[in-house]
Design an enzyme around this catalytic site. Sequence first.
Site, PDB file in Angstrom:
ATOM      1  N   SER A 172       0.814  -1.216   0.000  1.00  0.00           N
ATOM      2  CA  SER A 172       0.000   0.000   0.000  1.00  0.00           C
ATOM      3  C   SER A 172       0.846   1.265   0.000  1.00  0.00           C
ATOM      4  O   SER A 172       0.330   2.356  -0.248  1.00  0.00           O
ATOM      5  CB  SER A 172      -0.917   0.019   1.220  1.00  0.00           C
ATOM      6  OG  SER A 172      -0.146   0.053   2.417  1.00  0.00           O
ATOM      7  N   ASP A 221      10.917   2.084   7.306  1.00  0.00           N
ATOM      8  CA  ASP A 221       9.610   1.697   7.834  1.00  0.00           C
ATOM      9  C   ASP A 221       9.676   1.127   9.243  1.00  0.00           C
ATOM     10  O   ASP A 221       8.824   1.409  10.092  1.00  0.00           O
ATOM     11  CB  ASP A 221       8.946   0.682   6.906  1.00  0.00           C
ATOM     12  CG  ASP A 221       8.621   1.274   5.550  1.00  0.00           C
ATOM     13  OD1 ASP A 221       8.671   2.519   5.414  1.00  0.00           O
ATOM     14  OD2 ASP A 221       8.330   0.492   4.625  1.00  0.00           O
TER      15      ASP A 221
END
Length: 404
Positions: A172, A221
Amino acid sequence: MTVRSEPVQQRQRDHPAAVRAHRSLRAISSKPNRSGILSLNMDVAVGPTMTISRARAQRAPSEQPLFRAKAPLRVSFAGGGTDVPPFPEREGGLVLSATINRYAHGTLRPRTDGRIKVESLDLGMALEYGAEDNVNYDGKLDIVKAAIRRVAQLEEPRGIDLFLHTAAPPGSGLGASSALIVSLTGLLRDFHKLSLTDYEIAHFAWQVEREDLGLLGGLQDQYAATFGGFNFIEFHADRVIVNPLRIHPTTVLELESNLLLCFTGATRAGDHIIEDQTSRYEAFDEDAIDGLRMQKELAQTMKEALLRGRLSEFGELLGTAWEHKKKMSPRISTPVIDEAYHEARASGALGGKVTGAGGGGFMLFYCPPGTRHRVLARLREIGLEEAEFSFDQQGLRTWSYVEG
């Protein structure tokens, strides 16, 4: 990678029986590098009610605690790609990002039969195996297997039930896969009573994803999900440095009002984009090198704009970052993304970009006051969906609970 860290004090988990006889432990809340907070309910009574009070205290729950964790997803403003090897080792990477109020959730319940059962709500997938079994990585919840196997190098494996859920699918562009591993790492840390700092949790999650499973990608991340908030992250050959940014609360609120996060309707296979980007950098492709180096420069410039509350400048730079990001690989943009960007700009957005490696996922636009509704209306017309959000300032949170 060498991770610098400070030793943390082991959180207190058990209490003497004499204390438990008069107190009902309601919940234990924990956050990495912060002291645990005990919420105790004192039974105070005199006269006839004393018997009732003692009876309540003696009904201490026999079941084991339920462990929970959640780690936030993130939006990346600039610098993405400079955290992907070999760029940080050779030139050093910089990323400007912030976490949002969408999370990767995990729940762990201890078992006594030595079995491990995992259920993923997002993937509609479940598996069960023995804690001592030598399981293979076969594409079925491999990140969970890898995390449990790595912890088994530190602690004897034990039976557990795991339930996992993420607010966005893999691919995503919001760092969902890494946030899920961070959340899972937090669960396993608390369950096994491991003493891990924020840096060690992020590095552990990176090892699971990049070393154990061989998944291509960067380092941003895992650190964003662990630390949370607005961060300016430095990536060097031997260390990662997370610099939390103290953005003025008014600036944060205005940024939330003006930013528009939209889903393009498709996720991407980011490993192919990253592989192409990396091969172009190593082949000394001028566009790829220029794009990556400009990402570093823009991360620094956009950080200064945020700190000074210059949001119009920040919005324009968001578009500049996108133009340079596309130079890193021709696979980063798609016709759908190009159309969405063009229509958003034509409707009043100052700038925008994809939030991940590219090829699909989410796009982020900066809309000056009075234009956001027009931009959103046009994007909806061409098939994009809004994802409302606010910023998250806390990062990984873990806690355990025992029913009173």
